[in-house]
Motif scaffolding. Structure first.
Motif, mmCIF file in Angstrom:
data_model
loop_
_atom_site.group_PDB
_atom_site.id
_atom_site.type_symbol
_atom_site.label_atom_id
_atom_site.label_comp_id
_atom_site.label_asym_id
_atom_site.label_seq_id
_atom_site.Cartn_x
_atom_site.Cartn_y
_atom_site.Cartn_z
ATOM 1 N N CYS A 1 -1.086 -4.061 -5.739
ATOM 2 C CA CYS A 1 -0.552 -2.724 -5.490
ATOM 3 C C CYS A 1 -1.339 -1.755 -6.359
ATOM 4 O O CYS A 1 -1.776 -2.114 -7.458
ATOM 5 N N ALA B 1 0.816 -1.208 0.000
ATOM 6 C CA ALA B 1 0.000 0.000 0.000
ATOM 7 C C ALA B 1 0.853 1.262 0.000
ATOM 8 O O ALA B 1 0.341 2.356 0.216
ATOM 9 N N GLN C 1 -7.404 0.259 1.345
ATOM 10 C CA GLN C 1 -6.953 0.569 2.692
ATOM 11 C C GLN C 1 -7.198 -0.675 3.533
ATOM 12 O O GLN C 1 -8.342 -1.073 3.738
#
Length: 92
Positions: free
Chosen positions: A77, A43, A87
């Motif tokens: 990704c 992330a 998230q």
């Protein structure tokens, strides 16, 4: 893994991933000779940067080991869910 920025967390994880996939021991984290398929959820980096970094890390591997990494590593990704960026702490 939690630590301050730029101390090697990502490098450690990426080396461990390469070892898990190619059956290379990485004591004390991995001492098995069983090959694994791995999903890397990132992330922080962009997909272009992450792929480039992985390719740099495996450039000296044998062709067989490179193939193993390319076939057995799934990278998640730059992912969005609808309009929202991924998230991990978002329960949706």
């Amino acid at each position: 893994i939690n630590a301050v920025t730029n101390v090697g967390k990502s490098t450690l994880i990426r080396n461990l991933i390469a070892s898990l996939i190619t059956q290379k021991p990485f004591p004390p984290f991995s001492v098995t000779s069983k090959p694994f398929r791995v999903v890397l959820i990132d992330a922080e980096d962009t997909l272009i940067y992450l792929r480039s970094d992985i390719e740099k890390m495996i450039r000296d591997f044998s062709e067989d080991k490179k193939r193993l990494v390319r076939e057995n590593l799934m990278i998640l990704c730059d992912i969005s869910i609808g309009e929202d960026e991924l998230q991990i702490n978002n329960p949706k």
